[in-house]
Structure formats: C-alpha cells, structure tokens
Write a protein that holds these residues in place. Sequence first.
Motif, short mmCIF file in Angstrom:
data_model
loop_
_atom_site.label_atom_id
_atom_site.label_comp_id
_atom_site.label_asym_id
_atom_site.label_seq_id
_atom_site.Cartn_x
_atom_site.Cartn_y
_atom_site.Cartn_z
N PHE A 96 0.83 -1.21 0.00
CA PHE A 96 0.00 0.00 0.00
C PHE A 96 0.87 1.26 0.00
N ASP A 97 1.91 1.27 0.83
CA ASP A 97 2.80 2.42 0.90
C ASP A 97 3.54 2.65 -0.41
N ARG A 102 1.79 6.66 -6.74
CA ARG A 102 2.03 6.59 -8.19
C ARG A 102 1.89 5.16 -8.69
N PRO A 103 1.54 5.00 -9.99
CA PRO A 103 1.52 3.67 -10.58
C PRO A 103 2.92 3.09 -10.68
N ILE A 203 -5.35 3.97 -9.72
CA ILE A 203 -6.73 4.14 -9.26
C ILE A 203 -7.38 2.77 -9.19
N PRO A 204 -8.42 2.60 -8.35
CA PRO A 204 -9.11 1.31 -8.29
C PRO A 204 -10.06 1.14 -9.47
N PRO A 205 -10.36 -0.09 -9.86
CA PRO A 205 -11.27 -0.30 -10.98
C PRO A 205 -12.73 0.01 -10.64
N PHE A 206 -13.09 -0.08 -9.36
CA PHE A 206 -14.46 0.16 -8.92
C PHE A 206 -14.41 1.15 -7.76
N TYR A 207 -15.11 2.26 -7.92
CA TYR A 207 -14.95 3.37 -6.98
C TYR A 207 -16.30 3.87 -6.50
N GLY A 208 -16.33 4.41 -5.29
CA GLY A 208 -17.52 5.04 -4.74
C GLY A 208 -17.13 5.96 -3.61
N GLU A 209 -18.02 6.85 -3.22
CA GLU A 209 -17.75 7.80 -2.15
C GLU A 209 -17.96 7.19 -0.77
N SER A 210 -18.61 6.05 -0.72
CA SER A 210 -18.88 5.36 0.54
C SER A 210 -18.74 3.86 0.32
N PRO A 211 -18.60 3.09 1.41
CA PRO A 211 -18.53 1.63 1.24
C PRO A 211 -19.72 1.08 0.46
N ALA A 212 -20.92 1.62 0.69
CA ALA A 212 -22.11 1.14 -0.03
C ALA A 212 -21.98 1.39 -1.53
N GLU A 213 -21.47 2.56 -1.92
CA GLU A 213 -21.28 2.87 -3.34
C GLU A 213 -20.19 2.00 -3.96
N ILE A 214 -19.15 1.75 -3.18
CA ILE A 214 -18.08 0.87 -3.68
C ILE A 214 -18.62 -0.53 -3.91
#
Length: 283
Positions: A96-97, A102-103, A203-214
């Motif tokens: 993670f660190d 950066r990619p 960046i992640p392939p699936f994103y949301g502003e909250s755990p529910a959206e993710i």
Amino acid sequence: MCEALQNKYQLCDEIGRGRFGTIFRCFDHISNEFYACKLIHKHLLTDPTDRACLHNEPKYMTLLSPHPNILQIFDFFETDDILSIVLHLCQPLTLFDRIIDRPLPETQAASIIKQLLEALAHCHRHGIAHRDIKPDNILFDSSDNLKLADFGSAEWFGDGRSMSGVVGTPYYVAPEVLLGREYDEKVDVWSSGVIMYIMLAGIPPFYGESPAEIFEAVARANLRFPSRVFRSVSPAAKDLLRKMICRDASRRLSAEQALSKLSVMCTVGHPWILSGGETTDLT
C-alpha cells in the motif's frame, strides 16, 4: 503477558497496530535474531465471528510455512487474555505504501503479482483461501521478496467445501461475496487482479464515495480501462486483468492457471506473467 513468551523473547519497540492488537519488534537471545510479535487482545474480539477466527492465523500459517512468499510463523503462545504470534520481521512499508502515490512500471507490477499468485497457489493447493487480499497485507522482507500476511480471515475450503460470509475490504472484495452467494478460492484471484489494476493505473477499478457505493460498483463489475491512465499499459496486461477481474467466477483464472502450473484447464501461463511484464503480442 505470557510468561513463556517473556522467557524466550524480549519485546522491543512497537512497529504496528491493528483493530485487535499490536505488533512489536522482539529479540530472541538464543538465535540472536529479531522477529515481529503480534499480540492479539482477546477482550477486543466481541463479535462471535472474530472470536471464531482467533486461531485461524497461527493454524493456517503453520500449515502453509515455509513458503518464500508467505510470512513465516516461528512461535505462538496463548493466555486467557492474549494470543501472541511470533513472525518473520519485514520492512515497515507495505505494498500500500509503495503504490499510494504513483503507478508502477509493468515489469515491477509483474514481479509483484507473480509472487502474490505464487503465494495464493500454495494456499489454494492446501485448501486455504486468504479472503482478505489487499495491499496492506502484502509485506516485503529485507531482500525485497513479497510476503503475504494476515490470515485472520482465512478459511478452509478443502474436500470441496464451499465458503460463505461477507469478509474482505470494500475495494478488493469479489462480487459473489457481496451478493451473499457461496464462493470458492477464486475470490483471492479477483482481489489480486484489483491490486494489479491499481499498481498499473494508480486508481481502483471500482470506486464510490462510501462503502455502499463501492460495493454497488463491485457488484456491477463493469471493468473499464480509461485511456488517460491505460494509454501506456500493454494489451497483454489488460487481457490478464480481464481474466482475473471476471464477474463470472467459473470463467475467472485460477492462481495456478495464471502461473503456468500443470492443470487440466490450462497448461501454459499467461504471457504477461511469463514475460515479466514485457509487452506481449496476443494475436
């Protein structure tokens, strides 16, 4: 504190902290070596599921050790209050660190994903699914070899047993887990594919502003490769991502298949893995 632990090891500085315990550097006077000691405080385990998982980590890590890409367990001790696990001491920074800012170049990402899949193939051959594959649980030793850690959510699926229960971390959990279905060890391959995506794209392939959206985005599993971030990523890497982050678990690659292990379904490894991340012509 366990007297047997104190008799053998000297606890030093704190090097990590989690929901249920603390990790210390410790010193073994007999071997003259430093290790990591994970102290799990039982009184913090109020959920019955967490209590049931308490002994999974030392049990499964003992079964899986030694392996060059799995964090090795050396000792464990238990009292009424604390479970202590003595582990190989790794670098302080996790995957993670390394990827937060950066990619990574494809060659570096290929080396990491290959080692992760090696660890998972070993787990799966022994009937164990990790179920919480994420960058925070991927460590590196002093020689920069990957070490898969934290088997607290691991589960036995041997003898054809299916698994159930929502475990894992929002960005990395497989859709079949979220949908409340029974699932198999390929949930680990999905999570590894998400890590590979993040390593290459930042960046992640699936994103949301909250755990529910993710969770909603993960359940839809609409995998895309935005041109602005994937312009320089090879077709071979994107092909492997499609086969690992595949919503249909029956069509998803296994760790063995991706690594060119002998199996009834696949006798050659994926070209991106075999080439070390070098651009590969898939035509």
